[in-house]
Design an enzyme around this catalytic site. Structure first.
Site, PDB file in Angstrom:
ATOM      1  N   SER A   1       0.837  -1.210   0.000  1.00 24.43           N
ATOM      2  CA  SER A   1       0.000   0.000   0.000  1.00 24.43           C
ATOM      3  C   SER A   1       0.870   1.258   0.000  1.00 24.43           C
ATOM      4  O   SER A   1       0.624   2.200  -0.756  1.00 24.43           O
ATOM      5  CB  SER A   1      -0.882   0.030   1.254  1.00 24.43           C
ATOM      6  OG  SER A   1      -1.815  -1.002   1.207  1.00 24.43           O
TER       7      SER A   1
ATOM      8  N   GLY B   1      -5.793  -3.444  -8.007  1.00 25.54           N
ATOM      9  CA  GLY B   1      -6.920  -2.549  -7.731  1.00 25.54           C
ATOM     10  C   GLY B   1      -6.441  -1.202  -7.217  1.00 25.54           C
ATOM     11  O   GLY B   1      -7.008  -0.159  -7.546  1.00 25.54           O
TER      12      GLY B   1
ATOM     13  N   ARG C   1     -13.535  -6.180 -11.517  1.00 26.21           N
ATOM     14  CA  ARG C   1     -13.685  -5.547 -10.197  1.00 26.21           C
ATOM     15  C   ARG C   1     -14.395  -4.193 -10.299  1.00 26.21           C
ATOM     16  O   ARG C   1     -14.216  -3.452 -11.259  1.00 26.21           O
ATOM     17  CB  ARG C   1     -12.309  -5.429  -9.529  1.00 26.21           C
ATOM     18  CG  ARG C   1     -11.737  -6.824  -9.289  1.00 26.21           C
ATOM     19  CD  ARG C   1     -10.462  -6.811  -8.526  1.00 26.21           C
ATOM     20  NE  ARG C   1     -10.623  -6.258  -7.181  1.00 26.21           N
ATOM     21  CZ  ARG C   1      -9.607  -5.963  -6.383  1.00 26.21           C
ATOM     22  NH1 ARG C   1      -8.363  -6.158  -6.792  1.00 26.21           N
ATOM     23  NH2 ARG C   1      -9.829  -5.494  -5.178  1.00 26.21           N
TER      24      ARG C   1
ATOM     25  N   SER D   1     -13.267   2.045   2.315  1.00 26.46           N
ATOM     26  CA  SER D   1     -12.248   1.709   1.327  1.00 26.46           C
ATOM     27  C   SER D   1     -11.155   2.774   1.297  1.00 26.46           C
ATOM     28  O   SER D   1     -11.402   3.926   0.936  1.00 26.46           O
ATOM     29  CB  SER D   1     -12.864   1.588  -0.075  1.00 26.46           C
ATOM     30  OG  SER D   1     -11.827   1.584  -1.042  1.00 26.46           O
TER      31      SER D   1
ATOM     32  N   ASP E   1      -7.435  -7.882   4.401  1.00 29.93           N
ATOM     33  CA  ASP E   1      -6.470  -8.632   3.590  1.00 29.93           C
ATOM     34  C   ASP E   1      -5.932  -9.861   4.323  1.00 29.93           C
ATOM     35  O   ASP E   1      -5.318 -10.739   3.708  1.00 29.93           O
ATOM     36  CB  ASP E   1      -5.288  -7.744   3.184  1.00 29.93           C
ATOM     37  CG  ASP E   1      -5.701  -6.670   2.178  1.00 29.93           C
ATOM     38  OD1 ASP E   1      -6.768  -6.808   1.558  1.00 29.93           O
ATOM     39  OD2 ASP E   1      -4.953  -5.691   2.024  1.00 29.93           O
TER      40      ASP E   1
ATOM     41  N   ARG F   1     -13.041 -14.067  -2.370  1.00 31.25           N
ATOM     42  CA  ARG F   1     -12.230 -14.793  -1.370  1.00 31.25           C
ATOM     43  C   ARG F   1     -13.085 -15.642  -0.428  1.00 31.25           C
ATOM     44  O   ARG F   1     -12.568 -16.591   0.155  1.00 31.25           O
ATOM     45  CB  ARG F   1     -11.329 -13.822  -0.593  1.00 31.25           C
ATOM     46  CG  ARG F   1     -10.166 -13.347  -1.454  1.00 31.25           C
ATOM     47  CD  ARG F   1      -9.151 -12.520  -0.690  1.00 31.25           C
ATOM     48  NE  ARG F   1      -8.028 -12.202  -1.569  1.00 31.25           N
ATOM     49  CZ  ARG F   1      -7.248 -11.137  -1.447  1.00 31.25           C
ATOM     50  NH1 ARG F   1      -7.467 -10.262  -0.471  1.00 31.25           N
ATOM     51  NH2 ARG F   1      -6.243 -10.934  -2.288  1.00 31.25           N
TER      52      ARG F   1
HETATM   53  C1  S3P Z   1      -5.662  -1.085  -0.033  1.00 34.78           C
HETATM   54  C2  S3P Z   1      -6.919  -1.021   0.525  1.00 34.78           C
HETATM   55  C3  S3P Z   1      -7.769  -2.209   0.681  1.00 34.78           C
HETATM   56  C4  S3P Z   1      -6.954  -3.485   0.610  1.00 34.78           C
HETATM   57  C5  S3P Z   1      -6.005  -3.500  -0.564  1.00 34.78           C
HETATM   58  C6  S3P Z   1      -5.038  -2.344  -0.467  1.00 34.78           C
HETATM   59  C7  S3P Z   1      -4.900   0.161  -0.163  1.00 34.78           C
HETATM   60  O1  S3P Z   1      -8.708  -2.231  -0.374  1.00 34.78           O
HETATM   61  O2  S3P Z   1      -7.809  -4.610   0.560  1.00 34.78           O
HETATM   62  O3  S3P Z   1      -5.276  -4.706  -0.591  1.00 34.78           O
HETATM   63  O4  S3P Z   1      -3.685   0.100  -0.440  1.00 34.78           O
HETATM   64  O5  S3P Z   1      -5.495   1.226   0.009  1.00 34.78           O
HETATM   65  P1  S3P Z   1     -10.081  -1.387  -0.327  1.00 34.78           P
HETATM   66  O6  S3P Z   1      -9.757   0.050  -0.409  1.00 34.78           O
HETATM   67  O7  S3P Z   1     -10.856  -1.864  -1.535  1.00 34.78           O
HETATM   68  O8  S3P Z   1     -10.751  -1.752   0.965  1.00 34.78           O
END
Ligand code: S3P
Length: 421
Positions: free
Chosen positions: A22, A97, A125, A169, A317, A348
């Site tokens: 992240s 994502g 997604r 999120s 996660d 998942r």
């Molecule tokens: C993330 C936020 C989470 C997490 C992803 C990384 C991030 O997703 O599941 O692996 O780096 O901000 P969401 O924002 O969809 O909850």
């Protein structure tokens, strides 16, 4: 690639995990639009973060890697806020994502059009969650069936908004904040529960005009970002696999070095502690507003329990590996409020359940969670990663505690976040 994993009689020693995924994404994007050269130590080796770097490269940002005392250091030659160039081709976010959702915030503000796509998982997604706030800010975005990648983002001048996130999120929060950097006025983001705050911390470190209070962030647009030297802590979501490997194999004693301990990411340690895990924090320091420390973990008797509400969001996660732990815990594990698991790299809830069942473990799936009775054993099995890195690694750890050798099909999926796993 099929990997065979034999049962383990315990894990010992000292390991390091790759730089946090992240944080690496955020540093790559933000230093690209900062003024000057930034040096980033311990940037994630995972494919996802390299997808972000490649996308920034297509937008004209140059970078290079060098070895500094055995640690990889990334140099990003930031162009400043207003010098990205239109890409000649569609950007490829791969499996990531975070790349597509966060970068869309920056692209929405550019004076050109960009198309972004990804692999067969990413194109399924949901993107409405970022399209809605960006449209309110004034961007025009086209998507397949109005919600899936490829996205075509027609950038332009943006106006600041006050946005209440309908889903918890950090990716969506970050997308709005990145767009807010370019917007006229003050952008405010409110979240229903606390999510990881790495974007906010990084923005503050690079000189943005930002105010942080719990679940409410305010950012004034227009302030330039300044290049900085940065250190990426080890990824606690990657450390989670080693923590559970040590917990569930006998006579283990393992130290994991330089793990990121940002309080928005450590719900995992709180939950494991409550379940009886012997985990010690050896020493903690700060780098660029993020906490880093060493973790020592020993084999433990794990009680099990219920994960729900804000806690689910805070360790979303880690649910695949916690499900593995739950099956061998005393009382089992119930996970609720985890509908988001259905729209991760795979569904998942289904990919966890199908691999648990393949290992002879009984499990009930819920619309938004899982019920896994405790006291179960893992039978040798053929495991499918379904192309999902966290599923590949979670079940590789389950295999360490199985009654015989297991095979992990498409084990290479792990390289999305942890090629060295
Ligand atoms: C993330 C936020 C989470 C997490 C992803 C990384 C991030 O997703 O599941 O692996 O780096 O901000 P969401 O924002 O969809 O909850």
């Amino acid at each position: 690639m099929i990997e065979e994993i034999s049962p383990s009689r315990g894990v010992h020693g000292v390991v390091s995990v790759p730089g946090d995924k992240s944080i690496s994404h955020r540093y790559a994007m933000l230093t690209s639009i900062a003024e000057g050269d930034s040096h980033i130590r311990n940037f994630s080796t995972g494919a996802d973060c390299h997808s972000t770097l490649a996308c920034m490269g297509q937008l004209g940002v140059k970078h290079s890697f060098a070895d500094e005392d055995g640690v990889q250091t990334l140099t990003v030659h930031g162009l400043g806020m207003h010098a990205l160039k239109a890409a000649a081709d569609t950007l490829d976010a791969g499996n990531s994502g975070s790349t597509i959702r966060m970068l869309s915030g920056i692209l929405a503000a550019q004076p050109f059009t960009t198309s972004l796509t990804g692999d067969e998982s990413l194109v399924k997604r949901p993107m409405k969650r970022i399209m809605a706030p960006l449209a309110q800010m004034g961007a025009r975005i086209e998507a397949t069936d109005g919600q899936f990648p490829p996205l075509t983002i027609h950038g332009g001048p943006l106006k600041a908004i006050h946005y209440k996130l309908p889903v918890a999120s950090a990716q969506v929060k970050s997308c709005v904040l990145l767009a807010g950097l370019y917007a006229d006025g003050e952008t405010v983001v409110e979240e229903p529960v606390v999510t990881r705050d790495h974007t906010e911390i990084a923005l503050r470190e690079l000189g943005a005009d930002i105010t942080l209070t719990p679940r409410l962030v305010k950012l004034s647009g227009g302030a330039p970002l300044k290049a900085r030297d940065l250190i990426v802590p080890g990824d606690i979501s990657s450390a989670a696999f080693f923590l559970v490997a040590a917990l569930i194999t006998p006579d283990s004693d393992l130290t994991i070095r330089n793990v990121g301990l940002n309080p928005t990411r450590t719900a995992l340690l709180d939950v494991l502690g409550m379940m009886g895990a012997q985990i010690k924090l050896l020493h903690v320091e700060e780098a660029n507003g993020e906490l880093i420390g060493n973790l020592q973990v020993k084999s433990s008797r794990i009680k099990g329990g219920v994960i729900e509400g804000a806690t689910t969001a805070a360790l979303i996660d880690e649910i695949p590996i916690l499900s593995v732990l739950g099956a061998v815990s005393q009382q089992g594990l119930i996970v609720r409020d985890a509908a988001e698991l259905r729209v991760k790299e795979t569904d998942r809830i289904e990919t966890i359940a199908s691999n648990l069942r393949a290992m002879g473990v009984s499990v009930t799936t819920l619309v938004d969670g899982l019920e896994i009775p405790g006291g179960q054993t893992f039978k040798p099995a053929e495991i499918q990663s379904y192309g999902d890195h966290r599923i590949a690694m979670a079940f590789s750890v389950a295999a360490l505690a199985a009654q015989g050798a297991c095979h992990i099909h498409d084990a290479k999926a792990a390289s999305v976040s942890f090629p060295e796993f």
